[in-house]
Design a protein around this motif. Structure first.
Motif, PDB file in Angstrom:
ATOM      1  N   PRO A   1       1.025  -1.061   0.401  1.00 42.91           N
ATOM      2  CA  PRO A   1       0.002   0.191  -0.032  1.00 42.91           C
ATOM      3  C   PRO A   1       0.648   1.331  -0.333  1.00 42.91           C
ATOM      4  O   PRO A   1       1.819   1.097   0.566  1.00 42.91           O
ATOM      5  N   PHE A   2       0.429   2.152  -0.606  1.00 40.57           N
ATOM      6  CA  PHE A   2       1.404   3.417  -1.021  1.00 40.57           C
ATOM      7  C   PHE A   2       0.756   4.185   0.064  1.00 40.57           C
ATOM      8  O   PHE A   2      -1.329   4.272   0.566  1.00 40.57           O
ATOM      9  N   THR A   3       1.833   5.160   0.840  1.00 37.83           N
ATOM     10  CA  THR A   3       1.613   6.724   1.597  1.00 37.83           C
ATOM     11  C   THR A   3       1.321   7.298   0.753  1.00 37.83           C
ATOM     12  O   THR A   3       1.399   7.241  -0.367  1.00 37.83           O
ATOM     13  N   LYS A   4       0.694   8.553   1.736  1.00 39.18           N
ATOM     14  CA  LYS A   4       0.522   9.731   0.523  1.00 39.18           C
ATOM     15  C   LYS A   4       1.605   9.860   0.264  1.00 39.18           C
ATOM     16  O   LYS A   4       1.926  10.215  -0.951  1.00 39.18           O
ATOM     17  N   PRO A   5       2.688  10.369   1.096  1.00 40.37           N
ATOM     18  CA  PRO A   5       3.724  10.412   0.318  1.00 40.37           C
ATOM     19  C   PRO A   5       4.570  10.021  -0.608  1.00 40.37           C
ATOM     20  O   PRO A   5       4.969  10.801  -0.770  1.00 40.37           O
ATOM     21  N   MET A   6       4.372   8.667   0.052  1.00 39.40           N
ATOM     22  CA  MET A   6       4.777   7.913  -1.313  1.00 39.40           C
ATOM     23  C   MET A   6       4.195   7.560  -2.793  1.00 39.40           C
ATOM     24  O   MET A   6       5.000   7.924  -4.103  1.00 39.40           O
ATOM     25  N   SER A   7       2.853   7.929  -2.558  1.00 35.38           N
ATOM     26  CA  SER A   7       2.335   8.753  -4.043  1.00 35.38           C
ATOM     27  C   SER A   7       2.377   9.566  -4.534  1.00 35.38           C
ATOM     28  O   SER A   7       2.298   9.476  -5.974  1.00 35.38           O
ATOM     29  N   ALA A   8       2.207  10.542  -3.749  1.00 35.06           N
ATOM     30  CA  ALA A   8       2.941  11.742  -4.790  1.00 35.06           C
ATOM     31  C   ALA A   8       4.299  11.851  -5.179  1.00 35.06           C
ATOM     32  O   ALA A   8       4.531  12.468  -6.163  1.00 35.06           O
ATOM     33  N   GLU A   9       5.527  11.362  -4.495  1.00 33.48           N
ATOM     34  CA  GLU A   9       6.459  11.038  -5.150  1.00 33.48           C
ATOM     35  C   GLU A   9       6.825   9.918  -6.544  1.00 33.48           C
ATOM     36  O   GLU A   9       7.298  10.602  -7.287  1.00 33.48           O
ATOM     37  N   ILE A  10       6.209   9.115  -6.421  1.00 36.05           N
ATOM     38  CA  ILE A  10       5.676   8.017  -7.289  1.00 36.05           C
ATOM     39  C   ILE A  10       5.294   9.227  -8.584  1.00 36.05           C
ATOM     40  O   ILE A  10       5.257   8.618  -9.742  1.00 36.05           O
ATOM     41  N   GLY A  11       4.459   9.805  -8.081  1.00 43.93           N
ATOM     42  CA  GLY A  11       3.097  10.434  -9.353  1.00 43.93           C
ATOM     43  C   GLY A  11       3.836  11.460  -9.938  1.00 43.93           C
ATOM     44  O   GLY A  11       3.706  11.307 -11.352  1.00 43.93           O
ATOM     45  N   ARG A  12       4.778  12.120  -9.418  1.00 43.36           N
ATOM     46  CA  ARG A  12       6.258  13.909 -10.121  1.00 43.36           C
ATOM     47  C   ARG A  12       6.728  13.108 -10.734  1.00 43.36           C
ATOM     48  O   ARG A  12       6.948  13.188 -11.745  1.00 43.36           O
ATOM     49  N   GLU A  13       7.242  11.248 -10.953  1.00 41.61           N
ATOM     50  CA  GLU A  13       8.063  11.129 -11.155  1.00 41.61           C
ATOM     51  C   GLU A  13       7.843   9.621 -12.511  1.00 41.61           C
ATOM     52  O   GLU A  13       7.952  10.667 -13.809  1.00 41.61           O
ATOM     53  N   ILE A  14       6.398   9.949 -12.327  1.00 44.33           N
ATOM     54  CA  ILE A  14       5.456   9.772 -13.837  1.00 44.33           C
ATOM     55  C   ILE A  14       5.005  10.176 -14.804  1.00 44.33           C
ATOM     56  O   ILE A  14       5.810  10.816 -16.128  1.00 44.33           O
ATOM     57  N   ALA A  15       4.823  11.631 -13.668  1.00 49.16           N
ATOM     58  CA  ALA A  15       5.127  13.672 -14.358  1.00 49.16           C
ATOM     59  C   ALA A  15       5.988  13.794 -15.254  1.00 49.16           C
ATOM     60  O   ALA A  15       6.079  14.903 -16.535  1.00 49.16           O
ATOM     61  N   ASP A  16       7.325  13.196 -14.828  1.00 51.34           N
ATOM     62  CA  ASP A  16       8.510  13.273 -15.153  1.00 51.34           C
ATOM     63  C   ASP A  16       8.615  12.937 -16.043  1.00 51.34           C
ATOM     64  O   ASP A  16       9.895  13.195 -17.505  1.00 51.34           O
ATOM     65  N   LEU A  17       8.898  11.741 -16.716  1.00 54.61           N
ATOM     66  CA  LEU A  17       8.551  11.119 -17.608  1.00 54.61           C
ATOM     67  C   LEU A  17       7.474  10.949 -18.981  1.00 54.61           C
ATOM     68  O   LEU A  17       8.431  11.623 -19.877  1.00 54.61           O
ATOM     69  N   ALA A  18       6.354  11.615 -19.012  1.00 54.72           N
ATOM     70  CA  ALA A  18       6.056  12.385 -19.926  1.00 54.72           C
ATOM     71  C   ALA A  18       6.241  13.353 -20.031  1.00 54.72           C
ATOM     72  O   ALA A  18       6.753  14.109 -20.768  1.00 54.72           O
ATOM     73  N   ARG A  19       7.060  14.278 -19.492  1.00 54.16           N
ATOM     74  CA  ARG A  19       7.462  15.934 -19.537  1.00 54.16           C
ATOM     75  C   ARG A  19       8.797  15.208 -20.604  1.00 54.16           C
ATOM     76  O   ARG A  19       8.384  15.555 -21.234  1.00 54.16           O
ATOM     77  N   TRP A  20       9.848  14.284 -19.936  1.00 56.93           N
ATOM     78  CA  TRP A  20      11.000  14.024 -21.117  1.00 56.93           C
ATOM     79  C   TRP A  20      10.273  13.532 -21.967  1.00 56.93           C
ATOM     80  O   TRP A  20      11.199  13.422 -23.338  1.00 56.93           O
ATOM     81  N   LEU A  21       9.214  12.551 -22.086  1.00 54.20           N
ATOM     82  CA  LEU A  21       8.784  12.153 -23.419  1.00 54.20           C
ATOM     83  C   LEU A  21       8.280  12.954 -24.294  1.00 54.20           C
ATOM     84  O   LEU A  21       7.605  12.968 -25.673  1.00 54.20           O
ATOM     85  N   GLU A  22       8.277  14.379 -24.033  1.00 52.80           N
ATOM     86  CA  GLU A  22       7.281  15.341 -24.399  1.00 52.80           C
ATOM     87  C   GLU A  22       5.941  15.343 -24.434  1.00 52.80           C
ATOM     88  O   GLU A  22       5.710  14.826 -25.900  1.00 52.80           O
ATOM     89  N   LEU A  23       5.092  14.044 -23.873  1.00 46.06           N
ATOM     90  CA  LEU A  23       3.893  13.948 -24.195  1.00 46.06           C
ATOM     91  C   LEU A  23       2.970  14.803 -22.992  1.00 46.06           C
ATOM     92  O   LEU A  23       3.828  14.806 -21.392  1.00 46.06           O
ATOM     93  N   GLU A  24       2.158  14.957 -23.504  1.00 47.55           N
ATOM     94  CA  GLU A  24       0.466  15.001 -22.883  1.00 47.55           C
ATOM     95  C   GLU A  24       0.577  14.128 -21.228  1.00 47.55           C
ATOM     96  O   GLU A  24      -0.572  12.639 -21.877  1.00 47.55           O
ATOM     97  N   LEU A  25      -0.252  14.140 -20.181  1.00 50.41           N
ATOM     98  CA  LEU A  25       0.098  12.759 -18.576  1.00 50.41           C
ATOM     99  C   LEU A  25      -1.274  12.834 -18.437  1.00 50.41           C
ATOM    100  O   LEU A  25      -2.157  13.879 -18.535  1.00 50.41           O
ATOM    101  N   VAL A  26      -2.100  11.025 -18.957  1.00 48.75           N
ATOM    102  CA  VAL A  26      -3.469  11.288 -19.081  1.00 48.75           C
ATOM    103  C   VAL A  26      -3.331  10.343 -17.970  1.00 48.75           C
ATOM    104  O   VAL A  26      -3.212   9.163 -18.080  1.00 48.75           O
ATOM    105  N   LEU A  27      -4.535  10.326 -16.508  1.00 49.15           N
ATOM    106  CA  LEU A  27      -4.008   9.672 -15.926  1.00 49.15           C
ATOM    107  C   LEU A  27      -5.508   9.148 -15.605  1.00 49.15           C
ATOM    108  O   LEU A  27      -6.946   9.340 -15.808  1.00 49.15           O
ATOM    109  N   PRO A  28      -5.964   7.688 -15.301  1.00 45.83           N
ATOM    110  CA  PRO A  28      -6.692   6.914 -15.292  1.00 45.83           C
ATOM    111  C   PRO A  28      -8.071   7.362 -14.585  1.00 45.83           C
ATOM    112  O   PRO A  28      -7.788   8.485 -13.774  1.00 45.83           O
ATOM    113  N   ASP A  29      -9.010   7.340 -14.878  1.00 46.44           N
ATOM    114  CA  ASP A  29     -10.570   7.906 -13.825  1.00 46.44           C
ATOM    115  C   ASP A  29     -10.638   7.740 -12.561  1.00 46.44           C
ATOM    116  O   ASP A  29      -9.868   6.426 -12.176  1.00 46.44           O
TER     117      ASP A  29
END
Length: 135
Positions: free
Chosen positions: A107-135
């Protein structure tokens, strides 16, 4: 050519291990990271289970109905633990990185979720793609 590092014993794990003695006195600072399925940390699947109790398999060659984590799921490292898998698809023509699922092995804690979320957003930026999260 000799082996690098000094011989070491990893408690509870079979096999020969080596360590860089210069790293033993350094303080460890972990972070969140998305790994390639080919990263050396997860390359030896049996060792990964033995060391980290982390089950992982690249599923691109499995039929879609038999996949548990996704076509090209990325292992998620948090601190010194492998904690989950990111199932995301890069749609270059559509200009998006679509997150299909984030599989939490612990189970992810709130800090884990936030940091992992930032990594996912960084990946999208690096790929120069818009991030689309699940509903």
């Amino acid at each position: 050519m000799g082996e690098a590092g000094e011989p070491a014993v990893v408690e509870g794990v079979r096999g020969k291990w080596r360590v860089d003695p210069a790293q033993l006195s350094s303080a460890f600072e972990g972070r969140a990271a998305l790994l390639s399925p080919f990263d050396r940390l997860v390359h030896d699947r049996k060792r990964t289970v033995e060391l980290f109790e982390y089950e992982y398999q690249l599923e691109m060659y499995k039929p879609a109905a038999k996949r548990r984590w996704g076509y090209f799921a990325l292992p998620i490292l948090y601190g010194d633990r492998l904690v989950g898998k990111l199932d995301a698809t890069a749609d270059r023509k559509g200009g998006s990185l679509r997150v299909d699922a984030i599989h939490q092995d612990v189970p992810f804690t709130k800090p884990m979720s936030a940091e992992i979320g930032r990594e996912i957003a960084d990946l999208a930026r690096w790929l120069e793609l818009e991030l689309v999260l699940p509903d």
